[in-house]
Design a protein around this motif. Structure first.
Motif, PDB file in Angstrom:
ATOM      1  N   PHE B 102      -5.997   5.841  -8.951  1.00  0.00           N
ATOM      2  CA  PHE B 102      -4.807   5.194  -9.522  1.00  0.00           C
ATOM      3  C   PHE B 102      -4.333   6.005 -10.721  1.00  0.00           C
ATOM      4  O   PHE B 102      -5.068   6.137 -11.703  1.00  0.00           O
ATOM      5  CB  PHE B 102      -5.142   3.763  -9.956  1.00  0.00           C
ATOM      6  CG  PHE B 102      -5.696   2.926  -8.845  1.00  0.00           C
ATOM      7  CD1 PHE B 102      -4.860   2.438  -7.842  1.00  0.00           C
ATOM      8  CD2 PHE B 102      -7.063   2.641  -8.772  1.00  0.00           C
ATOM      9  CE1 PHE B 102      -5.374   1.681  -6.795  1.00  0.00           C
ATOM     10  CE2 PHE B 102      -7.588   1.881  -7.732  1.00  0.00           C
ATOM     11  CZ  PHE B 102      -6.739   1.395  -6.732  1.00  0.00           C
ATOM     12  N   HIS B 117      -2.891  13.269  -3.191  1.00  0.00           N
ATOM     13  CA  HIS B 117      -2.768  12.549  -1.905  1.00  0.00           C
ATOM     14  C   HIS B 117      -2.620  13.526  -0.731  1.00  0.00           C
ATOM     15  O   HIS B 117      -3.293  13.402   0.305  1.00  0.00           O
ATOM     16  CB  HIS B 117      -1.559  11.600  -1.983  1.00  0.00           C
ATOM     17  CG  HIS B 117      -1.088  11.107  -0.643  1.00  0.00           C
ATOM     18  ND1 HIS B 117      -1.825  10.217   0.131  1.00  0.00           N
ATOM     19  CD2 HIS B 117       0.045  11.379   0.062  1.00  0.00           C
ATOM     20  CE1 HIS B 117      -1.158   9.970   1.257  1.00  0.00           C
ATOM     21  NE2 HIS B 117      -0.032  10.660   1.244  1.00  0.00           N
ATOM     22  N   LYS B 128      -7.445   6.771  -1.128  1.00  0.00           N
ATOM     23  CA  LYS B 128      -6.179   6.045  -1.282  1.00  0.00           C
ATOM     24  C   LYS B 128      -5.635   6.339  -2.678  1.00  0.00           C
ATOM     25  O   LYS B 128      -6.287   6.062  -3.683  1.00  0.00           O
ATOM     26  CB  LYS B 128      -6.380   4.533  -1.144  1.00  0.00           C
ATOM     27  CG  LYS B 128      -7.117   4.105   0.127  1.00  0.00           C
ATOM     28  CD  LYS B 128      -6.365   4.490   1.391  1.00  0.00           C
ATOM     29  CE  LYS B 128      -7.178   4.131   2.626  1.00  0.00           C
ATOM     30  NZ  LYS B 128      -7.084   5.207   3.662  1.00  0.00           N
ATOM     31  N   ILE B 130      -2.594   5.650  -5.314  1.00  0.00           N
ATOM     32  CA  ILE B 130      -1.436   4.821  -5.663  1.00  0.00           C
ATOM     33  C   ILE B 130      -1.013   5.141  -7.107  1.00  0.00           C
ATOM     34  O   ILE B 130      -1.837   5.158  -8.024  1.00  0.00           O
ATOM     35  CB  ILE B 130      -1.750   3.307  -5.546  1.00  0.00           C
ATOM     36  CG1 ILE B 130      -2.179   2.927  -4.107  1.00  0.00           C
ATOM     37  CG2 ILE B 130      -0.539   2.468  -5.979  1.00  0.00           C
ATOM     38  CD1 ILE B 130      -1.060   2.900  -3.077  1.00  0.00           C
ATOM     39  N   ALA B 314      -1.239  -2.279  -7.466  1.00  0.00           N
ATOM     40  CA  ALA B 314      -1.694  -0.940  -7.046  1.00  0.00           C
ATOM     41  C   ALA B 314      -3.034  -1.061  -6.332  1.00  0.00           C
ATOM     42  O   ALA B 314      -3.250  -0.455  -5.260  1.00  0.00           O
ATOM     43  CB  ALA B 314      -1.816  -0.017  -8.272  1.00  0.00           C
ATOM     44  N   TYR B 317      -2.485  -2.858  -2.890  1.00  0.00           N
ATOM     45  CA  TYR B 317      -1.904  -1.959  -1.874  1.00  0.00           C
ATOM     46  C   TYR B 317      -2.956  -0.950  -1.384  1.00  0.00           C
ATOM     47  O   TYR B 317      -3.049  -0.657  -0.195  1.00  0.00           O
ATOM     48  CB  TYR B 317      -0.702  -1.207  -2.442  1.00  0.00           C
ATOM     49  CG  TYR B 317       0.560  -2.045  -2.618  1.00  0.00           C
ATOM     50  CD1 TYR B 317       1.070  -2.815  -1.556  1.00  0.00           C
ATOM     51  CD2 TYR B 317       1.257  -2.047  -3.820  1.00  0.00           C
ATOM     52  CE1 TYR B 317       2.245  -3.569  -1.720  1.00  0.00           C
ATOM     53  CE2 TYR B 317       2.433  -2.801  -3.987  1.00  0.00           C
ATOM     54  CZ  TYR B 317       2.906  -3.560  -2.927  1.00  0.00           C
ATOM     55  OH  TYR B 317       4.056  -4.288  -3.074  1.00  0.00           O
ATOM     56  N   ALA B 318      -3.744  -0.425  -2.313  1.00  0.00           N
ATOM     57  CA  ALA B 318      -4.772   0.559  -1.925  1.00  0.00           C
ATOM     58  C   ALA B 318      -5.786  -0.081  -0.975  1.00  0.00           C
ATOM     59  O   ALA B 318      -6.192   0.530   0.028  1.00  0.00           O
ATOM     60  CB  ALA B 318      -5.463   1.110  -3.177  1.00  0.00           C
ATOM     61  N   TYR B 322      -2.819   1.525   1.970  1.00  0.00           N
ATOM     62  CA  TYR B 322      -1.696   2.404   1.624  1.00  0.00           C
ATOM     63  C   TYR B 322      -2.177   3.563   0.753  1.00  0.00           C
ATOM     64  O   TYR B 322      -3.086   3.413  -0.061  1.00  0.00           O
ATOM     65  CB  TYR B 322      -0.612   1.628   0.869  1.00  0.00           C
ATOM     66  CG  TYR B 322       0.108   0.621   1.722  1.00  0.00           C
ATOM     67  CD1 TYR B 322       1.117   1.014   2.612  1.00  0.00           C
ATOM     68  CD2 TYR B 322      -0.213  -0.735   1.655  1.00  0.00           C
ATOM     69  CE1 TYR B 322       1.780   0.079   3.410  1.00  0.00           C
ATOM     70  CE2 TYR B 322       0.443  -1.674   2.434  1.00  0.00           C
ATOM     71  CZ  TYR B 322       1.429  -1.256   3.313  1.00  0.00           C
ATOM     72  OH  TYR B 322       2.085  -2.177   4.091  1.00  0.00           O
ATOM     73  N   SER B 323      -1.543   4.704   0.916  1.00  0.00           N
ATOM     74  CA  SER B 323      -1.802   5.843   0.039  1.00  0.00           C
ATOM     75  C   SER B 323      -0.551   6.702  -0.040  1.00  0.00           C
ATOM     76  O   SER B 323       0.223   6.787   0.919  1.00  0.00           O
ATOM     77  CB  SER B 323      -2.975   6.678   0.573  1.00  0.00           C
ATOM     78  OG  SER B 323      -3.276   7.727  -0.315  1.00  0.00           O
ATOM     79  N   TYR B 325       1.853   6.315  -2.448  1.00  0.00           N
ATOM     80  CA  TYR B 325       2.973   5.505  -2.915  1.00  0.00           C
ATOM     81  C   TYR B 325       2.855   5.191  -4.407  1.00  0.00           C
ATOM     82  O   TYR B 325       1.746   5.134  -4.943  1.00  0.00           O
ATOM     83  CB  TYR B 325       3.039   4.168  -2.167  1.00  0.00           C
ATOM     84  CG  TYR B 325       3.337   4.312  -0.698  1.00  0.00           C
ATOM     85  CD1 TYR B 325       4.647   4.374  -0.240  1.00  0.00           C
ATOM     86  CD2 TYR B 325       2.295   4.394   0.231  1.00  0.00           C
ATOM     87  CE1 TYR B 325       4.923   4.515   1.118  1.00  0.00           C
ATOM     88  CE2 TYR B 325       2.560   4.540   1.579  1.00  0.00           C
ATOM     89  CZ  TYR B 325       3.878   4.602   2.016  1.00  0.00           C
ATOM     90  OH  TYR B 325       4.148   4.745   3.346  1.00  0.00           O
ATOM     91  N   VAL B 327       3.889   2.067  -7.044  1.00  0.00           N
ATOM     92  CA  VAL B 327       4.316   0.658  -7.054  1.00  0.00           C
ATOM     93  C   VAL B 327       5.637   0.570  -7.811  1.00  0.00           C
ATOM     94  O   VAL B 327       5.689   0.888  -9.003  1.00  0.00           O
ATOM     95  CB  VAL B 327       3.265  -0.238  -7.735  1.00  0.00           C
ATOM     96  CG1 VAL B 327       3.702  -1.700  -7.675  1.00  0.00           C
ATOM     97  CG2 VAL B 327       1.894  -0.064  -7.092  1.00  0.00           C
ATOM     98  N   LEU B 343       6.741  -0.669  -2.415  1.00  0.00           N
ATOM     99  CA  LEU B 343       6.114   0.654  -2.338  1.00  0.00           C
ATOM    100  C   LEU B 343       7.188   1.732  -2.265  1.00  0.00           C
ATOM    101  O   LEU B 343       8.137   1.634  -1.484  1.00  0.00           O
ATOM    102  CB  LEU B 343       5.216   0.734  -1.101  1.00  0.00           C
ATOM    103  CG  LEU B 343       3.913  -0.074  -1.214  1.00  0.00           C
ATOM    104  CD1 LEU B 343       3.243  -0.207   0.151  1.00  0.00           C
ATOM    105  CD2 LEU B 343       2.960   0.585  -2.209  1.00  0.00           C
TER     106      LEU B 343
END
Lengths: 405, 405
Positions: B102, B117, B128, B130, B314, B317-318, B322-323, B325, B327, B343
């Motif tokens: 993060f 990423h 992941k 974010i 964050a 979503y992770a 998701y990766s 992106y 927030v 996202l």
């Protein structure tokens, strides 16, 4: 009829209108004062017969004066000098049946109040003159401190606490020094007050520069470098008025505008440029300027309460028959903090400046000691927030309609 | 083991640690994340294996992160460039079982996050990534606004409100112009936000200068003179990065240090000196510098809440898989204000700058219009004061002990 005039003079504070509130409420509540007028823009409002009747204002707006920074009635820097001017003032006093005069300001204003008091005695005019103290500089003699000082101390302590956290977080690979430029041309009380932010050894400020101690560049450079070595960063509070040993202003040196004039002021940028050019250290500096003395959103509760109190007591003393005095603050105890008021002859305050005593200054001259902290800490106690509407404070909006001549 | 790293990067805000709080609390509460580490001084903390375990911190201090300005974990300005550097980062990720990353920052930081990423995808490493948005500049694309902007907007609106009251009270026989120098090198959102202080026609600011509109000295002089004629004083907010029509910085002109170097920065003093030398108008200027972006004592409640929320989301979503992106914030309604998260692909944010659109700028280019106010006003709503002890705020003091290699 016995009417009263209240006016504000000199540089403003975040609590000067709290004193106005004290005077106005006490006068409105008194049976012995028929009307309380405010002179607009200080003594100039007397000359111009620009007077506003406080009975005509919305009482809710009068209440908001407690929270409203700066001068709600306008200030001035005028001094009364000639016999003609005094005559004019007293003609106007007579015309409006003024028998009480409350002047809210610093040492220059107390000088004006004192001269008006002396002139009244000379011509045998029945006038009670009481000075209401006000200055962020805390440089009036005989009073323990001045209303306005606690709040600027709180504003700057909170500011240097926050600014130091910023430079701390950036210091590893960027800016290493943060400088906070404070008011204080002759006395260093305002810069010194930032020491109240320091609760742990590594906290800022690490260096405080005051006009009472001559600036020594080599000693300053050494302390900056030592501090960076120890903590990784260095946070500095500097009075705008610091001088070299020879009496020349530090901020007056070295910089010119494009017309070749030496720029006065800007101790933050001057010190920052010194550190950059001579030691190659990256610095940031903040100049709060007006924001520090108008920052009512973070005023001290002790300060607001005392500001109201000196205003209300001014009226009480005048009604008791005193004239030619300023209302001073007398500290009764520190923990819990408690103060009362006392009378100080205006002539003792007029044009005098109280510097920080040596016993409050650290040995190296670049900080203050525990005695100063003990003195200043109670004065920033308590938060007394203004009301907010849609994200910003609600401050008084007065009508200030000129009364009919 | 599946561990996470959180880090902060770039210039700080007063609410970036509120986002840290959101990430850390959500990670600590998750069954799928074993340990949440913070890299000290941004991505540098990964290179140096300078990681702190959030389980080891006092939970009360973690709670204080909501109130603590600036970067509690240290920030950095480093960009990852070489293949070697990426290899090193992923070796360290592997060593510490890092599978969530993060990164809390602005467009440069989103570029770094995006590259990490991409590299993970390339080498098939389960990570992941974010991005958590942060910048006082409000210049990230696709998000309605950025955490940090609401609070600097509130700080500066309150400041110009108070500074304007000061110049107003002194204007009759002294200073007539007050200039507030704000951050904003490329985009003018920060200076523009001071318009939120204006609730009545005579209120400041009267002029707002932003980098989006070329600076025209004659038009500026004319508006200053007209404003003084109308109200007696003039209050101005100016972005540090304003430029002349030819693209040169206004603040880079005219001033030299004693080595003959042109001084960059100082738009407040530059404009003040222009008004003094060319129109003989006395001015004051304030440079809040770090104070504006670290002024947590006056942060917006909406901003603090959203900062916490983007951090917590964050993690959510992770964990959902998701990766790549960031927030973003999506505005749902204005009255009452309501927002949610969305996202945004990191590549859409990386190195992009969102300027103030023309439709928010007044016709003369020296103010903003109702559309801007409608957009920005909800973002300064609410006061969310930190706790105070003996007159100053209590901010988090973390141990940040390096975990064993």
């Amino acid at each position: 009829m016995k009417n009263a005039i209240y006016a504000q003079s000199g540089g403003v504070t975040s609590v000067i209108n709290a004193s106005a509130y004290g005077v106005i409420k006490a006068a409105l509540n008194s049976k012995d004062i028929d009307n309380i007028y405010v002179a607009i823009n200080g003594i100039n409002g007397v000359f111009d017969e620009n007077l506003a009747d406080m009975k005509k204002e919305d009482p809710d707006q009068i209440e908001l004066l407690k929270f409203t920074p700066s001068s709600a009635f306008g200030s001035c820097r005028r001094k009364i000098k000639t016999e003609d001017e005094f005559e004019k003032v007293f003609n106007i006093f007579e015309k409006y049946d003024i028998h009480y005069f409350f002047y809210n300001g610093g040492n220059d204003s107390m000088d004006t109040a004192n001269k008006i008091h002396q002139y009244a005695k000379k011509i045998g005019y029945d006038l009670k003159v009481i000075g209401v103290p006000k200055t962020v500089d805390n440089d009036l003699p005989e009073t323990d401190h001045t209303p306005g000082f606690g709040s600027i101390a709180k504003y700057l302590s909170v500011s240097i606490l926050e600014g130091t956290l910023d430079v701390k977080s950036m210091a590893a690979d960027s800016t290493k020094v943060f400088i906070l430029e404070t008011m204080g041309r002759h006395a260093g009380w305002v810069a010194a007050s930032t020491a109240l932010a320091k609760r742990h050894e590594s906290d800022g400020p690490h260096i405080i520069l005051i006009p009472e101690v001559p600036f020594n560049k080599e000693k300053f450079f050494k302390k900056v470098q030592e501090t960076i070595k120890k903590y990784g960063y260095c946070s500095i509070a500097a009075s705008e008025g610091i001088k070299y040993e020879d009496g020349s202003f530090v901020a007056a040196r070295g910089y010119q505008d494009n017309f070749g004039n030496v720029q006065l002021g800007g101790i933050g940028s001057t010190l920052g440029n010194l550190l950059k050019t001579e030691l190659n250290i990256k610095t940031h500096y903040a100049v709060p300027d007006y924001l520090q003395r108008s920052g009512r959103h973070i005023s001290s509760q002790v300060d607001v309460n005392e500001a109201i109190n000196v205003g209300a007591m001014a009226v009480k003393y005048a009604l008791e028959g005193y004239s030619g005095y300023m209302v001073g603050i007398k500290r009764l105890m520190n923990d819990p903090y408690l103060s009362t008021t006392k009378l100080i002859p205006l002539e003792n305050v007029a044009n005098e400046t109280k510097l920080i005593p040596d016993e409050f200054i650290s040995e190296d001259g670049m900080f203050v000691n525990e005695k100063f902290i003990e003195y200043a800490l109670p004065l920033i106690e308590g938060e007394y927030y203004p009301p907010f509407l849609n994200g910003i404070p609600v401050y008084a909006r007065l009508k200030l309609e000129k009364i009919k001549k």
